[in-house]
Write an enzyme that holds these catalytic residues in place. Structure first.
Site, PDB file in Angstrom:
ATOM      1  N   HIS A 121       0.875  -1.173   0.000  1.00  0.00           N
ATOM      2  CA  HIS A 121       0.000   0.000   0.000  1.00  0.00           C
ATOM      3  C   HIS A 121       0.915   1.227   0.000  1.00  0.00           C
ATOM      4  CE1 HIS A 121      -2.694   2.975   1.945  1.00  0.00           C
ATOM      5  NE2 HIS A 121      -3.700   2.206   1.596  1.00  0.00           N
ATOM      6  N   ASP A 198       3.432  -4.778   7.913  1.00  0.00           N
ATOM      7  CA  ASP A 198       2.206  -3.992   7.838  1.00  0.00           C
ATOM      8  C   ASP A 198       1.035  -4.977   7.938  1.00  0.00           C
ATOM      9  OD1 ASP A 198      -0.067  -2.685   7.087  1.00  0.00           O
ATOM     10  OD2 ASP A 198       0.753  -1.801   5.268  1.00  0.00           O
ATOM     11  N   GLN A 201      -4.147  -5.331   6.800  1.00  0.00           N
ATOM     12  CA  GLN A 201      -5.158  -6.202   6.187  1.00  0.00           C
ATOM     13  C   GLN A 201      -5.177  -7.599   6.796  1.00  0.00           C
ATOM     14  OE1 GLN A 201      -7.506  -5.410   4.044  1.00  0.00           O
ATOM     15  NE2 GLN A 201      -6.802  -3.317   3.679  1.00  0.00           N
ATOM     16  N   LYS A 224     -10.096  -1.210  10.872  1.00  0.00           N
ATOM     17  CA  LYS A 224     -10.301  -2.385  10.015  1.00  0.00           C
ATOM     18  C   LYS A 224     -10.694  -3.620  10.832  1.00  0.00           C
ATOM     19  CE  LYS A 224      -7.030  -0.813   6.485  1.00  0.00           C
ATOM     20  NZ  LYS A 224      -7.810  -0.157   5.438  1.00  0.00           N
ATOM     21  N   CYS A 362      -4.762   2.440  -3.589  1.00  0.00           N
ATOM     22  CA  CYS A 362      -3.523   2.966  -2.982  1.00  0.00           C
ATOM     23  C   CYS A 362      -2.373   1.985  -3.178  1.00  0.00           C
ATOM     24  CB  CYS A 362      -3.703   3.274  -1.503  1.00  0.00           C
ATOM     25  SG  CYS A 362      -4.978   4.470  -1.175  1.00  0.00           S
TER      26      CYS A 362
HETATM   27  N1  7TS Z   1      -1.479  -0.784   4.766  1.00  0.00           N
HETATM   28  C1  7TS Z   1      -2.391  -1.568   4.184  1.00  0.00           C
HETATM   29  C2  7TS Z   1      -2.012  -2.949   3.774  1.00  0.00           C
HETATM   30  C3  7TS Z   1      -3.686  -1.081   3.999  1.00  0.00           C
HETATM   31  O1  7TS Z   1      -4.592  -1.867   3.430  1.00  0.00           O
HETATM   32  C4  7TS Z   1      -4.017   0.230   4.415  1.00  0.00           C
HETATM   33  C5  7TS Z   1      -5.370   0.814   4.177  1.00  0.00           C
HETATM   34  C6  7TS Z   1      -3.023   0.990   5.043  1.00  0.00           C
HETATM   35  C7  7TS Z   1      -1.770   0.452   5.189  1.00  0.00           C
HETATM   36  C8  7TS Z   1      -3.285   2.359   5.580  1.00  0.00           C
HETATM   37  O2  7TS Z   1      -4.138   2.280   6.659  1.00  0.00           O
HETATM   38  P1  7TS Z   1      -4.700   3.604   7.366  1.00  0.00           P
HETATM   39  O3  7TS Z   1      -5.714   3.094   8.320  1.00  0.00           O
HETATM   40  O4  7TS Z   1      -3.553   4.269   8.014  1.00  0.00           O
HETATM   41  O5  7TS Z   1      -5.287   4.436   6.257  1.00  0.00           O
HETATM   42  N2  7TS Z   1      -6.049   0.245   3.097  1.00  0.00           N
HETATM   43  C9  7TS Z   1      -7.160   0.709   2.496  1.00  0.00           C
HETATM   44  C10 7TS Z   1      -7.785   0.026   1.457  1.00  0.00           C
HETATM   45  O6  7TS Z   1      -7.419  -1.020   0.986  1.00  0.00           O
HETATM   46  N3  7TS Z   1      -8.861   0.732   1.065  1.00  0.00           N
HETATM   47  O7  7TS Z   1      -8.938   1.830   1.831  1.00  0.00           O
HETATM   48  C11 7TS Z   1      -7.891   1.831   2.732  1.00  0.00           C
END
Ligand code: 7TS
Length: 404
Positions: A121, A198, A201, A224, A362
């Site tokens: 991401h 990370d 997910q 999430k 992303c």
């Molecule tokens: N890393 C991964 C693997 C992610 O899927 C996401 C967010 C992030 C980092 C960033 O997370 P945040 O909570 O700091 O924004 N992924 C997604 C997605 O797949 N669709 O919307 C956000």
């Protein structure tokens, strides 16, 4: 076995109608829905114990501080961290990664290498790029294959004594690939590199054991996993958290301040400057309790069924291609239909009450790899059903007819 109807009754939003149709929520990769216990716990916090933490002697401040620290302990247990102070509250995965990448600015030098996977991401790419710009270190990419798996033999070759950090997601948000992180961590340690996983997910689908994995950092977002937005976790091994400088300066992260010199507070406070998302931190514990009551083994088994069923049903559609066919994958299906832009399908099925994400997710380098502008991504959670998948497949068929 899960009682899905009972579980669905825990989520008030799932009874919503969207555009006059029953909501089918398949955008769990972006954020999960929230059960009533979590929503109620937020209200309860503000109605009963709202106060700033770690600073007041008054009763409410003590109650809020205790609840916050109890939640830290729940998260420690959940991920099996050795000490509670290895669990840092942040605002989310992005914040957690930036805190660590920024910390490495004081360690890396010209000629050092940061290994990042092709499946990341943007939030696990850009902070490392910024770090490399600052330090003169080099960003090196672990390549992927057509199935959306990392090419591990290439990873082996890229590792060297120049490698200082390896950063990989546990599960890819765009494709659902489950990466062989235990192997990656052990190999990276052989050359003395630190490893950040990370887990954004992964945590909705499985319970990570950071001691067994032996990763140096494991990061994720609360939103999430049925928790609120604006709260996340940075797990770091004690020795690394001691070695790295703090990310932000401010209140709560200091031991003493004078204009001549400031000394930093002990862990975890060194990385928790300013008033945090107190309600979010407390309620993240509630969300984790909720998920553990359902049980991650049950969640995984059921979501696997949804993945298999969804894959089979979608492949009935002529011209549909799934991106991400790794042997090990979770309940994410990214696809396109020949000759149709993903955005157009997303817009039409939204009119039918179906929420999916369309676009590059992303993860533009993955889209570049496949030479596509984006995909339609359906990401399932344990509260989804096969009937919803049927509704979704019919909607995609209808959209395809309208657009071709
Ligand atoms: N890393 C991964 C693997 C992610 O899927 C996401 C967010 C992030 C980092 C960033 O997370 P945040 O909570 O700091 O924004 N992924 C997604 C997605 O797949 N669709 O919307 C956000």
């Amino acid at each position: 076995m899960l009682d899905i109807q009972k579980i669905r009754a825990d989520f008030p939003i799932l009874t919503q109608k969207v555009n006059g149709k029953q909501l089918v929520y398949f955008d769990n990769g972006a954020t999960s829905q929230k059960p009533k216990v979590v929503i109620d716990a937020i209200t309860k916090y503000y109605e009963e114990i709202n106060a700033n933490i770690h600073r007041g002697v008054h009763t409410l401040s003590q109650l809020a501080t205790d609840a916050y620290e109890v939640s830290r302990g729940k998260i420690q247990n959940h991920i099996n961290a050795k000490f509670p102070y290895e669990v840092i509250f942040t605002s989310g995965t992005t914040h957690s990664i930036n805190a660590i990448a920024n910390g490495f600015a004081s360690i890396l030098k010209v000629g050092d290498e940061v290994l990042v996977s092709a499946l990341e991401h943007h939030s696990n790419i850009v902070p490392w790029q910024m770090l490399c710009e600052k330090t003169g270190a080099k960003l090196v990419v672990i390549p992927m294959n057509d199935e959306g798996e990392l090419i591990i033999s290439e990873f082996d070759k890229l590792l060297s004594d120049k490698t200082k950090v390896v950063t990989v997601n546990h599960i890819s948000n765009a494709l659902g690939t489950l990466n062989p992180i235990k192997y990656i961590i052990d190999k990276a340690h052989e050359v003395g590199a630190a490893v950040l996983i990370d887990g954004a997910q992964a945590v909705p689908h499985l319970k990570p054991d950071v001691q067994e994995l032996d990763c140096d950092f494991y990061v994720f977002s609360g939103h999430k996993i049925c928790g609120p937005t604006g709260v996340g976790i940075l797990y770091g091994k004690e020795e690394w958290l001691r070695k790295l400088p703090p990310y932000q300066g401010g209140g709560e992260m200091i031991a003493t301040v004078s204009f001549e010199k400031t000394t930093y507070a002990d862990l975890p406070h060194k990385f928790e400057a300013g008033t945090p998302n107190i309600a979010g931190g407390i309620v993240l514990g509630t969300a984790i309790d909720y998920l553990n009551e359902i049980g991650f083994e049950n969640i995984q088994a059921y979501e696997h069924e949804l993945l298999e069923y969804g894959t089979k049903r979608l492949l009935e559609i002529e011209g549909l291609k799934i991106f991400g066919t790794a042997k090990e994958k979770t309940s994410v299906i990214s696809f396109n239909i020949e000759g149709i832009h993903p955005y157009d399908i997303g817009t039409i099925i939204d009119k039918l009450g179906i929420a999916v994400r369309t676009g590059h997710h992303c993860a533009q380098p993955i889209m570049d790899f496949y030479q596509i502008p984006g995909t339609i991504r359906a990401s399932f959670a344990f509260y989804n059903t096969k009937e919803e998948i049927d509704t979704f497949v019919e909607a995609v068929k209808k959209a395809k007819m309208m657009l071709s």
